[in-house]
Design a protein around this motif. Structure first.
Motif, PDB file in Angstrom:
ATOM      1  N   SER A  71      -3.469   0.162   3.703  1.00 27.50           N
ATOM      2  CA  SER A  71      -2.779   1.348   4.191  1.00 27.50           C
ATOM      3  C   SER A  71      -3.165   1.600   5.646  1.00 27.50           C
ATOM      4  CB  SER A  71      -3.140   2.566   3.340  1.00 27.50           C
ATOM      5  OG  SER A  71      -4.503   2.933   3.558  1.00 27.50           O
ATOM      6  N   ALA A 129       0.835  -1.205   0.000  1.00 25.61           N
ATOM      7  CA  ALA A 129       0.000   0.000   0.000  1.00 25.61           C
ATOM      8  C   ALA A 129       0.869   1.254   0.000  1.00 25.61           C
ATOM      9  CB  ALA A 129      -0.939  -0.016   1.208  1.00 25.61           C
ATOM     10  N   LYS A 151      -5.417   8.505   2.068  1.00 28.92           N
ATOM     11  CA  LYS A 151      -6.750   7.926   1.898  1.00 28.92           C
ATOM     12  C   LYS A 151      -6.721   6.435   2.213  1.00 28.92           C
ATOM     13  CE  LYS A 151      -8.039  11.258  -1.674  1.00 28.92           C
ATOM     14  NZ  LYS A 151      -8.464  11.440  -3.095  1.00 28.92           N
ATOM     15  N   PHE A 175       1.421   7.052  -6.615  1.00 27.11           N
ATOM     16  CA  PHE A 175       0.185   7.692  -7.077  1.00 27.11           C
ATOM     17  C   PHE A 175      -0.293   8.685  -6.016  1.00 27.11           C
ATOM     18  CE2 PHE A 175       0.415   3.502  -9.031  1.00 27.11           C
ATOM     19  CZ  PHE A 175       0.301   3.825 -10.380  1.00 27.11           C
ATOM     20  N   GLU A 213       2.127   1.988  -3.470  1.00 24.50           N
ATOM     21  CA  GLU A 213       1.079   2.581  -4.298  1.00 24.50           C
ATOM     22  C   GLU A 213       0.861   4.059  -3.936  1.00 24.50           C
ATOM     23  OE1 GLU A 213      -0.083   1.043  -6.854  1.00 24.50           O
ATOM     24  OE2 GLU A 213       0.979  -0.803  -6.327  1.00 24.50           O
ATOM     25  N   GLN A 214       0.873   4.380  -2.657  1.00 27.01           N
ATOM     26  CA  GLN A 214       0.687   5.773  -2.243  1.00 27.01           C
ATOM     27  C   GLN A 214       1.886   6.623  -2.632  1.00 27.01           C
ATOM     28  OE1 GLN A 214      -0.285   5.088   1.957  1.00 27.01           O
ATOM     29  NE2 GLN A 214      -2.388   5.722   1.539  1.00 27.01           N
ATOM     30  N   ALA A 229      -6.450  -0.955  -5.322  1.00 26.44           N
ATOM     31  CA  ALA A 229      -5.367  -0.903  -6.301  1.00 26.44           C
ATOM     32  C   ALA A 229      -4.958  -2.324  -6.653  1.00 26.44           C
ATOM     33  CB  ALA A 229      -4.166  -0.134  -5.744  1.00 26.44           C
ATOM     34  N   ILE A 266     -10.424   2.640  -1.484  1.00 29.66           N
ATOM     35  CA  ILE A 266      -9.829   2.608  -2.814  1.00 29.66           C
ATOM     36  C   ILE A 266      -9.133   1.259  -2.998  1.00 29.66           C
ATOM     37  CG2 ILE A 266      -8.115   3.651  -4.338  1.00 29.66           C
ATOM     38  CD1 ILE A 266      -8.518   6.255  -2.754  1.00 29.66           C
ATOM     39  N   GLN A 317      -2.692  10.615  -5.709  1.00 28.85           N
ATOM     40  CA  GLN A 317      -4.127  10.658  -5.407  1.00 28.85           C
ATOM     41  C   GLN A 317      -4.518   9.643  -4.324  1.00 28.85           C
ATOM     42  OE1 GLN A 317      -2.719   9.700  -8.250  1.00 28.85           O
ATOM     43  NE2 GLN A 317      -3.911   8.143  -9.375  1.00 28.85           N
ATOM     44  N   TYR A 318      -3.643   8.696  -4.027  1.00 29.97           N
ATOM     45  CA  TYR A 318      -3.937   7.704  -2.999  1.00 29.97           C
ATOM     46  C   TYR A 318      -3.487   8.149  -1.600  1.00 29.97           C
ATOM     47  CZ  TYR A 318      -4.597   4.305  -6.824  1.00 29.97           C
ATOM     48  OH  TYR A 318      -5.035   3.624  -7.940  1.00 29.97           O
ATOM     49  N   ARG A 319      -2.662   9.166  -1.534  1.00 31.09           N
ATOM     50  CA  ARG A 319      -2.034   9.527  -0.258  1.00 31.09           C
ATOM     51  C   ARG A 319      -3.050  10.068   0.732  1.00 31.09           C
ATOM     52  NH1 ARG A 319       3.098  12.549  -3.173  1.00 31.09           N
ATOM     53  NH2 ARG A 319       3.842  10.669  -4.279  1.00 31.09           N
ATOM     54  N   LEU A 371      -6.737   2.840   1.510  1.00 32.55           N
ATOM     55  CA  LEU A 371      -6.375   2.123   0.293  1.00 32.55           C
ATOM     56  C   LEU A 371      -6.060   0.674   0.622  1.00 32.55           C
ATOM     57  CD1 LEU A 371      -5.236   2.206  -2.778  1.00 32.55           C
ATOM     58  CD2 LEU A 371      -3.013   2.478  -1.637  1.00 32.55           C
TER      59      LEU A 371
END
Length: 364
Positions: free
Chosen positions: A45, A14, A27, A21, A17-18, A72, A70, A23-25, A29
């Motif tokens: 996350s 996770a 949040k 990207f 991915e954060q 991923a 979210i 937009q994932y931080r 996930l």
């Protein structure tokens, strides 16, 4: 006296991915299959964990707990590449590195490349190096053996650094809830609670022979770690012989439908681990443990290796149904005995290659 580190990346998949990207931080996930795919959570996350979401949880349950969750898709090649960067950092300090997975490893720094006498200083520097190279945080445990280092690394996540000194070992283990012991799963913890063992202090009251009587050979390990002792060396040449996943149930499963649904989550977990390790194998083994602790295994061997992209669930369900049919259940759709644990393992491992699924034989 050894100086052992356990380094564990924080919410590794996770966090990658954060990192990649924006937009994932910040949040909630998860990495894994979506609910409509009947998937499971491979990693969550820390924002998602606040909702009680954790790895191996069914995706549909995770969404119920956090509708804004979210999802991923896993990118195992990326995780493997980042893991390689981290291992390069480890080897700057010592050749005694024992990887446990893509995101954690033991290091023996008793003798190290910097001739640094303080394992705590080394752990802090390794964490700094990992952050600089990957923009990811790691937690570190520092102690005199593998068990204590592993327990220490989980104390102050994320971005933790915990030292357990030799004189602190017995008191630390004594206060540890039995569920937190590395190597003690849910089923064993419940059995220990039934015997009046709730903490390390309780465990220490038991004689080694009595622990072996109740738990088999692993009772010797429980006896030693209850005293803060663990003689296992850090083994840089450890060869993994199998990869598996299993899940215990409370209450026990009493219908074939419930067993099939539970087996789906076990198969998802196994697929994730095979992807992590970039391994395939030739033998798929189903384990069923009943409420009376009777255990059976059924295996199917394939000419060509099978892996994360194989129909593991379908094959596992076939073995499960074949076994249950052979047991002639007293009532249609119900196993003869309630089931307390299901597991799947792939053995005869090899590196990932091209898929080619040819069934060879069925063993009992």
């Amino acid at each position: 006296m050894r100086k052992i580190l356990h380094i564990d990346m924080d919410a590794f998949y996770a966090s990658v991915e954060q990192r990649d990207f924006p937009q994932y931080r910040g949040k909630p996930l998860v990495v894994g299959g979506r609910p409509e795919q009947r998937g499971a959570v491979a990693a969550a996350s820390y924002e998602a964990r606040q909702y009680g979401i954790h790895s191996a949880m069914p995706a549909r349950l995770a969404v119920q707990r956090c509708p804004a969750l979210i999802f991923a898709r896993p990118r195992f090649e990326v995780y493997k590449q980042v893991s390689g960067q981290i291992r390069q950092i480890f080897h700057r300090y010592t050749d005694l590195v024992e990887p446990l997975s893509l995101d954690e490893a033991y290091l023996d720094v008793t003798v190290n490349a910097l001739a640094e006498p303080s394992a705590l200083v080394l752990a802090r520097q390794i964490k700094t190096d990992i952050l600089a190279a990957t923009q990811l945080t790691a937690s570190a445990g520092v102690s005199i053996n593998k068990f204590l280092a592993k327990m220490a690394s989980g104390q102050n996540k994320p971005d933790g650094l915990t030292l357990i000194l030799p004189e602190q070992a017995e008191a630390f283990v004594a206060a540890l809830p039995i569920e937190k012991f590395h190597g003690i799963g849910q089923v064993t913890a419940r059995k220990m609670h039934g015997l009046g063992i709730a903490t390390g202090a309780d465990l220490r009251q038991w004689a080694e022979a009595d622990l072996v009587q109740h738990f088999g050979k692993v009772g010797r390990f429980y006896y030693r770690v209850a005293r803060g002792k663990d003689d296992r060396p850090v083994n840089p040449n450890r060869i993994r012989k199998s990869i598996g996943a299993e899940q215990s149930f409370s209450p026990d499963l009493t219908t074939l439908a419930a067993m099939g649904e539970a087996l789906e989550q076990v198969a998802n977990d196994l697929s994730r681990r095979l992807g992590e390790q970039q391994r395939r194998g030739h033998t798929l083994t189903l384990k069923v443990k009943y409420a009376n602790y009777r255990q059976i295994t059924r295996s199917r061997t394939f000419v060509a290796a099978i892996g994360a992209d194989s129909p593991l669930l379908s094959w596992a369900q076939d073995m499960l149904l074949a076994h249950c049919d052979s047991q002639a259940p007293a009532q249609k759709g119900h196993p003869r005995q309630p089931v307390r644990l299901l597991g799947l393992t792939i053995s005869n491992l090899e590196p990932v290659g091209e898929p080619d699924y040819v069934q060879l034989s069925l063993e009992v």
